[in-house]
Design an enzyme around this catalytic site. Structure first.
Site, PDB file in Angstrom:
ATOM      1  N   ARG A  45       0.852  -1.208   0.000  1.00  0.00           N
ATOM      2  CA  ARG A  45       0.000   0.000   0.000  1.00  0.00           C
ATOM      3  C   ARG A  45       0.886   1.255   0.000  1.00  0.00           C
ATOM      4  NH1 ARG A  45      -4.857   0.560  -1.466  1.00  0.00           N
ATOM      5  NH2 ARG A  45      -5.619  -1.062  -0.062  1.00  0.00           N
TER       6      ARG A  45
ATOM      7  N   ARG B 227       1.466  -6.812  -9.853  1.00  0.00           N
ATOM      8  CA  ARG B 227       1.908  -6.145  -8.621  1.00  0.00           C
ATOM      9  C   ARG B 227       2.182  -7.136  -7.497  1.00  0.00           C
ATOM     10  NH1 ARG B 227      -3.273  -2.915  -5.884  1.00  0.00           N
ATOM     11  NH2 ARG B 227      -4.821  -4.540  -6.165  1.00  0.00           N
TER      12      ARG B 227
ATOM     13  N   HIS C 102       0.424   3.358 -10.482  1.00  0.00           N
ATOM     14  CA  HIS C 102      -0.592   3.775  -9.496  1.00  0.00           C
ATOM     15  C   HIS C 102       0.106   4.542  -8.367  1.00  0.00           C
ATOM     16  CE1 HIS C 102      -3.822   3.461  -6.548  1.00  0.00           C
ATOM     17  NE2 HIS C 102      -4.559   2.701  -7.341  1.00  0.00           N
TER      18      HIS C 102
ATOM     19  N   ASP D  49     -12.182   9.902  -6.770  1.00  0.00           N
ATOM     20  CA  ASP D  49     -11.715   8.753  -7.551  1.00  0.00           C
ATOM     21  C   ASP D  49     -12.149   8.979  -8.991  1.00  0.00           C
ATOM     22  OD1 ASP D  49     -10.853   6.323  -8.476  1.00  0.00           O
ATOM     23  OD2 ASP D  49     -11.941   5.105  -7.006  1.00  0.00           O
TER      24      ASP D  49
ATOM     25  N   GLU E 159      -2.161   8.837 -10.954  1.00  0.00           N
ATOM     26  CA  GLU E 159      -1.722   7.624 -11.636  1.00  0.00           C
ATOM     27  C   GLU E 159      -1.774   7.867 -13.138  1.00  0.00           C
ATOM     28  OE1 GLU E 159      -4.656   4.775 -10.216  1.00  0.00           O
ATOM     29  OE2 GLU E 159      -4.814   5.951  -8.380  1.00  0.00           O
TER      30      GLU E 159
HETATM   31  O1  TA6 Z   1      -6.931   3.931  -8.797  1.00  0.00           O
HETATM   32  C1  TA6 Z   1      -7.944   4.182  -7.886  1.00  0.00           C
HETATM   33  C2  TA6 Z   1      -8.452   2.873  -7.350  1.00  0.00           C
HETATM   34  O2  TA6 Z   1      -8.932   2.071  -8.388  1.00  0.00           O
HETATM   35  C3  TA6 Z   1      -9.507   3.202  -6.288  1.00  0.00           C
HETATM   36  O3  TA6 Z   1     -10.816   2.890  -6.680  1.00  0.00           O
HETATM   37  C4  TA6 Z   1      -9.018   2.511  -5.027  1.00  0.00           C
HETATM   38  O4  TA6 Z   1      -9.756   1.488  -4.562  1.00  0.00           O
HETATM   39  C5  TA6 Z   1      -7.554   2.245  -5.331  1.00  0.00           C
HETATM   40  O5  TA6 Z   1      -7.414   2.131  -6.705  1.00  0.00           O
HETATM   41  C6  TA6 Z   1      -6.794   1.208  -4.562  1.00  0.00           C
HETATM   42  O6  TA6 Z   1      -7.010  -0.086  -4.987  1.00  0.00           O
HETATM   43  P1  TA6 Z   1      -6.375  -1.297  -4.188  1.00  0.00           P
HETATM   44  O7  TA6 Z   1      -6.766  -2.543  -4.929  1.00  0.00           O
HETATM   45  O8  TA6 Z   1      -4.886  -1.104  -4.212  1.00  0.00           O
HETATM   46  O9  TA6 Z   1      -6.929  -1.229  -2.792  1.00  0.00           O
END
Ligand code: TA6
Length: 286
Positions: free
Chosen positions: A64, A87, A157, A202, A261
Site C-alpha cells: 500500500r 503487482r 498507481h 476517484d 496515476e
Molecule cells: O486507482 C484508484 C483505485 O482504483 C480506487 O478505486 C481505489 O480502490 C484504489 O485504486 C486502490 O485499490 P487497491 O486494490 O490497491 O486497494
C-alpha cells in the site's frame, strides 16, 4: 560526493530490495515483489512517495503505497483480479548499475508464467526501467510474445506524499473528460485549472496533456509528472470513510497522500504478436 551505485538487501518483511543511490544525493528503493518502487528522495528532499504505516510486506498482498504497477487490467474493469496480475509477482533483475550518461538504473522484467496464464492466457513480457539522477524516470515496455493479439490496460498507481491533502492541488487536467467513480461513473469535463480535495475523490481523466503537477502547499513543493505514451490520469484520495475500510491503511493517512496515476486506461492498448508498446514517466520535484 558519494559515488552512484545500486545496493541489494532484504527490505521490510525480508523481501528482496534494490536501493539506487545517485551522486546528486537522490535515492530510490524498489522491491522485486511487484517491481514496486517504495521510496524516492530527490536530492536533499524528504520522500516524494507515500507508503502506509500499515502496508503489508508479506509477499502476498500488494504493497500500500509507492508505485504499484497495474497490468493488464485497471481496477475492476474486467474479470481479472483488481488492478491485474503483476503487482504481486516477483520480477527479475535484468540490468543494474551506472549508465554512460551518469544515471543509476535498474531494469526489471517479468514474463507470463503458470500463475498469470491461469487467469490471462497470453504470453507477454513487461520490462520496467527505473533510472535515477536529480529526476526519477520510469520506462515501461510491454511485448506480445503470443501468436495472437492481446489488449491491456496499464498504469503507474503512484502514491505521493503530501503535507496536507486539503492544501494540495493537481494541475494539468483542465478541459479533459473524466469518469467520476465516486458518483456512479458519471462523465464530466474538468473545468478547473486546479483540482483540490474536500472529500473522497476517484476519477479517471482520459486524454490529458503530458504535463501534470501536484502543488503541495503545506510542504512548499511541486511534484511534476511528465509522461509519454500514457494518455490517462487517475486522481484518488479515499478520504475518511474509505480509509477506515482499507485494512492496510491508517484511518488518518488520507491527509498525507494523493494518488495521481498515469497510464492507458480508457482505451486499452492492443498489440499484435511480436509488437512492443512503450510508456515513459519522468518525476521531478521543485
Ligand atoms: O486507482 C484508484 C483505485 O482504483 C480506487 O478505486 C481505489 O480502490 C484504489 O485504486 C486502490 O485499490 P487497491 O486494490 O490497491 O486497494
Amino acid at each position: 560526493m558519494k559515488p552512484s551505485m545500486v545496493r541489494t538487501d532484504k527490505g521490510n518483511g525480508g523481501l528482496d530490495r534494490l536501493t539506487l543511490e545517485h551522486a546528486s544525493g537522490a535515492t530510490a528503493e524498489v522491491y522485486l515483489f511487484g517491481a514496486h518502487i517504495t521510496s524516492w528522495h530527490p536530492p536533499g528532499q524528504p520522500d516524494a512517495f507515500f507508503v502506509s504505516r500499515q502496508a503489508l510486506f508479506d509477499g502476498v498482498k500488494p504493497i500500500r503505497g509507492g508505485i504499484p504497477v497495474i497490468f493488464p487490467q485497471f481496477a475492476d474493469d474486467g474479470p481479472l483480479p483488481k488492478h491485474g496480475l503483476v503487482r504481486t509477482q516477483i520480477w527479475r533483475v535484468e540490468q543494474s548499475g551506472v549508465c554512460p550518461d551518469g544515471k543509476v538504473a535498474v531494469t526489471l522484467a517479468l514474463e507470463d508464467n503458470e500463475t498469470t496464464r491461469a487467469v490471462w492466457p497470453f504470453r507477454f513480457r513487461v520490462e520496467l526501467c527505473i533510472a535515477l539522477d536529480e529526476r526519477l524516470e520510469v520506462t515501461t515496455a510491454v511485448t506480445n510474445r503470443d501468436a495472437v493479439d492481446f489488449a491491456f490496460q496499464y498504469a503507474l498507481h503512484t502514491y505521493f506524499s503530501v503535507g496536507d491533502i486539503r492544501r494540495t492541488r493537481v494541475f494539468g487536467l483542465q478541459g479533459t473528460r473524466f469518469l467520476d467513480c465516486v458518483g456512479g461513473n458519471a462523465e464530466y469535463v474538468e473545468d478547473r485549472e486546479a483540482v483540490g480535495f474536500s472529500g473522497e475523490t476517484d476519477r479517471v481523466y482520459s486524454g490529458t496533456g503530458d504535463e501534470v503537477a501536484i502543488r503541495d502547499e503545506a510542504a512548499c513543493r511541486t511534484i511534476g509528472i511528465s509522461k509519454a505514451g500514457m494518455p490517462d490520469v487517475v486522481v484518488w484520495n479515499p478520504w475518511v470513510e474509505k480509509s477506515r475500510r482499507l485494512a492496510d491503511f491508517g484511518d488518518d493517512e488520507y491527509l498525507r497522500m494523493v494518488c495521481v496515476e498515469n497510464g492507458c486506461i480508457a482505451v486499452p492498448v492492443r498489440l499484435h504478436p511480436g509488437q512492443t508498446w512503450k510508456g515513459d514517466t519522468i518525476f521531478t520535484v521543485r
